[in-house]
Scaffold this motif. Structure first.
Motif, PDB file in Angstrom:
ATOM      1  N   MET A   1      14.774  21.777  25.931  1.00 31.42           N
ATOM      2  CA  MET A   1      14.349  22.946  25.199  1.00 31.42           C
ATOM      3  C   MET A   1      12.873  22.767  24.856  1.00 31.42           C
ATOM      4  O   MET A   1      12.460  21.729  24.374  1.00 31.42           O
ATOM      5  CB  MET A   1      15.190  23.085  23.920  1.00 31.42           C
ATOM      6  N   ARG A   2      12.102  23.792  25.112  1.00 30.58           N
ATOM      7  CA  ARG A   2      10.673  23.786  24.810  1.00 30.58           C
ATOM      8  C   ARG A   2      10.471  24.174  23.350  1.00 30.58           C
ATOM      9  O   ARG A   2      11.172  25.028  22.821  1.00 30.58           O
ATOM     10  CB  ARG A   2       9.936  24.764  25.700  1.00 30.58           C
ATOM     11  N   GLY A  21      21.656  17.351  21.104  1.00 34.51           N
ATOM     12  CA  GLY A  21      21.005  16.622  20.025  1.00 34.51           C
ATOM     13  C   GLY A  21      19.662  17.181  19.635  1.00 34.51           C
ATOM     14  O   GLY A  21      18.825  16.471  19.075  1.00 34.51           O
ATOM     15  N   ALA A  22      19.423  18.461  19.911  1.00 37.19           N
ATOM     16  CA  ALA A  22      18.139  19.081  19.574  1.00 37.19           C
ATOM     17  C   ALA A  22      17.912  19.082  18.066  1.00 37.19           C
ATOM     18  O   ALA A  22      16.789  18.880  17.599  1.00 37.19           O
ATOM     19  CB  ALA A  22      18.062  20.499  20.123  1.00 37.19           C
ATOM     20  N   GLN A  27      14.765  17.126  13.410  1.00 37.59           N
ATOM     21  CA  GLN A  27      14.663  16.354  12.168  1.00 37.59           C
ATOM     22  C   GLN A  27      13.672  15.205  12.325  1.00 37.59           C
ATOM     23  O   GLN A  27      12.871  14.953  11.421  1.00 37.59           O
ATOM     24  CB  GLN A  27      16.029  15.789  11.773  1.00 37.59           C
ATOM     25  N   ASP A  28      13.717  14.509  13.448  1.00 31.96           N
ATOM     26  CA  ASP A  28      12.790  13.404  13.691  1.00 31.96           C
ATOM     27  C   ASP A  28      11.343  13.882  13.709  1.00 31.96           C
ATOM     28  O   ASP A  28      10.464  13.244  13.130  1.00 31.96           O
ATOM     29  CB  ASP A  28      13.107  12.699  15.017  1.00 31.96           C
ATOM     30  N   ALA A  95      17.007  28.729  21.093  1.00 33.31           N
ATOM     31  CA  ALA A  95      17.219  29.016  22.507  1.00 33.31           C
ATOM     32  C   ALA A  95      16.725  27.867  23.368  1.00 33.31           C
ATOM     33  O   ALA A  95      15.644  27.338  23.150  1.00 33.31           O
ATOM     34  CB  ALA A  95      16.496  30.296  22.902  1.00 33.31           C
ATOM     35  N   ALA A  96      17.507  27.492  24.348  1.00 33.46           N
ATOM     36  CA  ALA A  96      17.115  26.441  25.286  1.00 33.46           C
ATOM     37  C   ALA A  96      16.219  27.022  26.361  1.00 33.46           C
ATOM     38  O   ALA A  96      16.376  28.160  26.765  1.00 33.46           O
ATOM     39  CB  ALA A  96      18.359  25.823  25.919  1.00 33.46           C
TER      40      ALA A  96
END
Length: 130
Positions: A1-2, A21-22, A27-28, A95-96
């Motif tokens: 995902m951009r 895991g997006a 969060q990171d 959105a991916a």
């Protein structure tokens, strides 16, 4: 995902987030293990904002604030800490594969007032008819 990461120092970085895991990757990049608020300021974009940024004393993010305010068409409350911008899916989630970013000008808002000939820079006034 951009995605885009907008830092409080106005640095903008393009990101490739993993398809799975997006949320944890966001969060990171924001720098938290706590809540990440998702805000909609444009119909085609989500802003992911640190949930406690102001409370813990993160720097104000004027670039993200200006973008969100332009998309909304009004001055908004301050935004603190880094912000991740993703596209928005039909269901309202991130959105991916988003590659086209929304413009800061929307069709629902006119940037220089209500009338075409408002005298804004670069816009001619209509001529009067006799």
């Amino acid at each position: 995902m951009r995605a885009l990461r907008i830092a409080p120092d106005t640095t903008v970085t393009e990101l490739d987030l993993p398809a799975t895991g997006a949320h944890s990757a966001i969060q990171d990049h924001i720098g938290t293990t706590d809540a990440v608020d998702q805000s909609v300021y444009h119909g085609r974009a989500l802003l992911h904002i640190h949930g406690n940024g102001r409370t813990i004393g993160l720097a104000q993010n004027t670039a993200a604030w200006a973008l969100a305010s332009a998309w909304r068409g009004t001055a908004l409350y301050p935004i603190h800490g880094p912000v991740i911008v993703t596209g928005r899916a039909q269901d309202g989630g991130a959105a991916a594969g988003t590659t086209a970013w929304p413009s800061t000008r929307t069709r629902s808002r006119r940037p220089y007032g209500r009338h075409w000939g408002s005298g804004a820079p670069g816009r001619p006034r209509p001529t009067k008819r006799p």
